[in-house]
Design a protein around this motif. Structure first.
Motif, PDB file in Angstrom:
ATOM      1  N   SER A  20       0.503  -0.889  -0.118  1.00  0.00           N
ATOM      2  CA  SER A  20       0.156  -0.221  -0.003  1.00  0.00           C
ATOM      3  C   SER A  20       1.084   1.219   0.081  1.00  0.00           C
ATOM      4  O   SER A  20       2.115   1.519   0.590  1.00  0.00           O
ATOM      5  N   GLY A  21       0.336   2.452  -1.050  1.00  0.00           N
ATOM      6  CA  GLY A  21       0.949   3.362  -0.620  1.00  0.00           C
ATOM      7  C   GLY A  21       2.046   3.717  -1.698  1.00  0.00           C
ATOM      8  O   GLY A  21       2.834   4.845  -1.832  1.00  0.00           O
ATOM      9  N   ASN A  22       2.140   2.606  -2.787  1.00  0.00           N
ATOM     10  CA  ASN A  22       3.128   3.013  -3.157  1.00  0.00           C
ATOM     11  C   ASN A  22       2.768   3.224  -5.037  1.00  0.00           C
ATOM     12  O   ASN A  22       1.618   2.389  -4.733  1.00  0.00           O
ATOM     13  N   PRO A  23       3.439   4.204  -5.488  1.00  0.00           N
ATOM     14  CA  PRO A  23       2.793   4.460  -7.061  1.00  0.00           C
ATOM     15  C   PRO A  23       2.693   3.352  -8.036  1.00  0.00           C
ATOM     16  O   PRO A  23       3.930   3.241  -8.777  1.00  0.00           O
ATOM     17  N   LEU A  24       2.344   2.093  -7.623  1.00  0.00           N
ATOM     18  CA  LEU A  24       3.037   1.386  -9.092  1.00  0.00           C
ATOM     19  C   LEU A  24       2.039   1.114  -9.926  1.00  0.00           C
ATOM     20  O   LEU A  24       2.396   0.203 -11.069  1.00  0.00           O
ATOM     21  N   GLY A  25       1.060   1.817  -9.563  1.00  0.00           N
ATOM     22  CA  GLY A  25       0.602   1.939 -11.569  1.00  0.00           C
ATOM     23  C   GLY A  25      -0.487   0.602 -12.538  1.00  0.00           C
ATOM     24  O   GLY A  25      -0.394  -0.039 -11.940  1.00  0.00           O
ATOM     25  N   ASP A  26       1.030   0.923 -13.409  1.00  0.00           N
ATOM     26  CA  ASP A  26       0.072  -0.653 -14.643  1.00  0.00           C
ATOM     27  C   ASP A  26       0.888  -2.145 -14.310  1.00  0.00           C
ATOM     28  O   ASP A  26       0.660  -2.636 -14.236  1.00  0.00           O
ATOM     29  N   SER A  27       1.733  -1.299 -12.900  1.00  0.00           N
ATOM     30  CA  SER A  27       2.871  -2.354 -12.660  1.00  0.00           C
ATOM     31  C   SER A  27       1.516  -3.819 -11.836  1.00  0.00           C
ATOM     32  O   SER A  27       1.799  -5.284 -11.390  1.00  0.00           O
ATOM     33  N   VAL A  28       0.486  -2.965 -11.453  1.00  0.00           N
ATOM     34  CA  VAL A  28      -0.778  -4.162 -10.600  1.00  0.00           C
ATOM     35  C   VAL A  28      -0.999  -4.966 -11.361  1.00  0.00           C
ATOM     36  O   VAL A  28      -1.321  -6.039 -10.939  1.00  0.00           O
ATOM     37  N   LYS A  29      -1.457  -4.563 -13.171  1.00  0.00           N
ATOM     38  CA  LYS A  29      -1.575  -6.063 -13.743  1.00  0.00           C
ATOM     39  C   LYS A  29      -0.595  -7.421 -13.227  1.00  0.00           C
ATOM     40  O   LYS A  29      -1.137  -8.247 -13.900  1.00  0.00           O
ATOM     41  N   ASP A  30       0.601  -7.128 -13.418  1.00  0.00           N
ATOM     42  CA  ASP A  30       1.668  -8.040 -12.555  1.00  0.00           C
ATOM     43  C   ASP A  30       1.889  -8.484 -12.167  1.00  0.00           C
ATOM     44  O   ASP A  30       1.745 -10.184 -12.013  1.00  0.00           O
ATOM     45  N   ILE A  31       0.873  -7.602 -11.069  1.00  0.00           N
ATOM     46  CA  ILE A  31       1.314  -8.197  -9.465  1.00  0.00           C
ATOM     47  C   ILE A  31       0.343  -8.998  -9.177  1.00  0.00           C
ATOM     48  O   ILE A  31      -0.793 -10.799  -8.830  1.00  0.00           O
ATOM     49  N   ALA A  32      -1.637  -8.886 -10.355  1.00  0.00           N
ATOM     50  CA  ALA A  32      -2.231  -9.833 -10.339  1.00  0.00           C
ATOM     51  C   ALA A  32      -1.962 -11.232 -11.063  1.00  0.00           C
ATOM     52  O   ALA A  32      -2.429 -12.472 -11.069  1.00  0.00           O
ATOM     53  N   ASP A  33      -1.509 -11.441 -12.376  1.00  0.00           N
ATOM     54  CA  ASP A  33      -0.892 -12.147 -12.746  1.00  0.00           C
ATOM     55  C   ASP A  33      -0.529 -12.887 -12.048  1.00  0.00           C
ATOM     56  O   ASP A  33      -0.155 -14.436 -11.951  1.00  0.00           O
ATOM     57  N   GLY A  34       1.415 -12.735 -11.031  1.00  0.00           N
ATOM     58  CA  GLY A  34       1.450 -13.880 -10.509  1.00  0.00           C
ATOM     59  C   GLY A  34       1.051 -14.090  -9.038  1.00  0.00           C
ATOM     60  O   GLY A  34       1.043 -15.501  -9.361  1.00  0.00           O
ATOM     61  N   MET A  35      -0.238 -13.420  -8.977  1.00  0.00           N
ATOM     62  CA  MET A  35      -1.383 -13.580  -7.934  1.00  0.00           C
ATOM     63  C   MET A  35      -2.002 -15.089  -7.972  1.00  0.00           C
ATOM     64  O   MET A  35      -3.015 -15.399  -7.937  1.00  0.00           O
ATOM     65  N   ALA A  36      -2.149 -15.442  -9.983  1.00  0.00           N
ATOM     66  CA  ALA A  36      -2.969 -16.158 -10.744  1.00  0.00           C
ATOM     67  C   ALA A  36      -1.894 -17.901 -10.303  1.00  0.00           C
ATOM     68  O   ALA A  36      -3.040 -18.565 -10.528  1.00  0.00           O
ATOM     69  N   LEU A  37      -1.041 -17.840 -10.687  1.00  0.00           N
ATOM     70  CA  LEU A  37      -0.514 -18.414 -10.618  1.00  0.00           C
ATOM     71  C   LEU A  37       0.480 -19.320  -8.771  1.00  0.00           C
ATOM     72  O   LEU A  37       0.728 -20.295  -8.246  1.00  0.00           O
ATOM     73  N   ASN A  38       0.107 -18.587  -8.071  1.00  0.00           N
ATOM     74  CA  ASN A  38       0.785 -18.311  -6.647  1.00  0.00           C
ATOM     75  C   ASN A  38      -0.691 -18.910  -5.773  1.00  0.00           C
ATOM     76  O   ASN A  38      -1.712 -19.165  -5.898  1.00  0.00           O
ATOM     77  N   ARG A  39       0.148 -20.308  -4.538  1.00  0.00           N
ATOM     78  CA  ARG A  39      -1.331 -20.900  -3.783  1.00  0.00           C
ATOM     79  C   ARG A  39      -0.683 -20.955  -2.664  1.00  0.00           C
ATOM     80  O   ARG A  39      -0.645 -21.300  -1.684  1.00  0.00           O
ATOM     81  N   THR A  40       0.454 -19.798  -2.107  1.00  0.00           N
ATOM     82  CA  THR A  40      -0.021 -19.441  -0.827  1.00  0.00           C
ATOM     83  C   THR A  40      -0.391 -18.575  -0.456  1.00  0.00           C
ATOM     84  O   THR A  40      -0.704 -17.582   0.889  1.00  0.00           O
ATOM     85  N   VAL A  41      -0.282 -16.705  -1.230  1.00  0.00           N
ATOM     86  CA  VAL A  41      -0.742 -15.502  -0.649  1.00  0.00           C
ATOM     87  C   VAL A  41      -2.343 -15.485   0.070  1.00  0.00           C
ATOM     88  O   VAL A  41      -2.728 -15.814  -1.008  1.00  0.00           O
ATOM     89  N   GLU A  42      -2.914 -15.404   1.135  1.00  0.00           N
ATOM     90  CA  GLU A  42      -3.742 -15.767   1.890  1.00  0.00           C
ATOM     91  C   GLU A  42      -4.782 -13.632   1.596  1.00  0.00           C
ATOM     92  O   GLU A  42      -5.923 -13.901   1.605  1.00  0.00           O
ATOM     93  N   VAL A  43      -3.879 -13.171   1.748  1.00  0.00           N
ATOM     94  CA  VAL A  43      -4.271 -11.093   1.985  1.00  0.00           C
ATOM     95  C   VAL A  43      -3.470 -10.418   1.309  1.00  0.00           C
ATOM     96  O   VAL A  43      -1.576 -10.722   0.814  1.00  0.00           O
ATOM     97  N   VAL A  44      -4.306  -9.913   0.796  1.00  0.00           N
ATOM     98  CA  VAL A  44      -2.975  -9.119   0.010  1.00  0.00           C
ATOM     99  C   VAL A  44      -3.456  -7.309  -0.307  1.00  0.00           C
ATOM    100  O   VAL A  44      -5.177  -7.805   0.017  1.00  0.00           O
ATOM    101  N   VAL A  45      -2.935  -6.703   0.440  1.00  0.00           N
ATOM    102  CA  VAL A  45      -3.469  -5.248   0.196  1.00  0.00           C
ATOM    103  C   VAL A  45      -2.692  -4.392  -0.458  1.00  0.00           C
ATOM    104  O   VAL A  45      -1.510  -4.077  -0.512  1.00  0.00           O
TER     105      VAL A  45
END
Length: 123
Positions: free
Chosen positions: A54-79
């Motif tokens: 939170s509070g970091n100006p990530l902009g378009d790279s949020v799409k990359d984080i979402a793509d990584g989350m599609a493959l991830n099997r351990t993260v339960e909380v994303v803020v």
């Protein structure tokens, strides 16, 4: 929620290589390049259970984080509050949620997801 930007940017490769179950780095001045790195790393990381950028100006790279989350099997909380996410980020998280059955809490408050991004996540 406003925050002061941290003076020291994190070394993400070191942070993600640790055995820690949390990656909590709010207000560190992280930009799109670091967001892309998190997205790539989180796709294969099997230790992190909570991610807060939170509070970091990530902009378009949020799409990359979402793509990584599609493959991830351990993260339960994303803020990702106030990270300059837009409708495309919301659309990608909507797709990620179709693949990821492990994520229990997603917080994208204070972003510009618009109706399209919000609808994709809600579906």
């Amino acid at each position: 929620q406003a925050c002061k930007v941290g003076k020291v940017r994190p070394d993400l490769s070191t942070m993600l290589a640790l055995e820690a179950p949390e990656l909590i780095l709010p207000c560190r001045g992280m930009r799109a390049s670091e967001g892309m790195a998190v997205g790539k790393a989180i796709a294969v990381n099997d230790r992190v259970q909570e991610l807060n950028l939170s509070g970091n100006p990530l902009g378009d790279s949020v799409k990359d984080i979402a793509d990584g989350m599609a493959l991830n099997r351990t993260v339960e909380v994303v803020v990702l509050r106030s990270v300059w996410a837009n409708a495309q980020g919301g659309l990608r998280f909507g797709l990620a949620l179709e693949e990821n059955m492990y994520l229990r809490h997603l917080d994208l408050r204070s972003n510009k997801l618009g109706d399209t991004g919000c609808a994709a996540i809600a579906d």
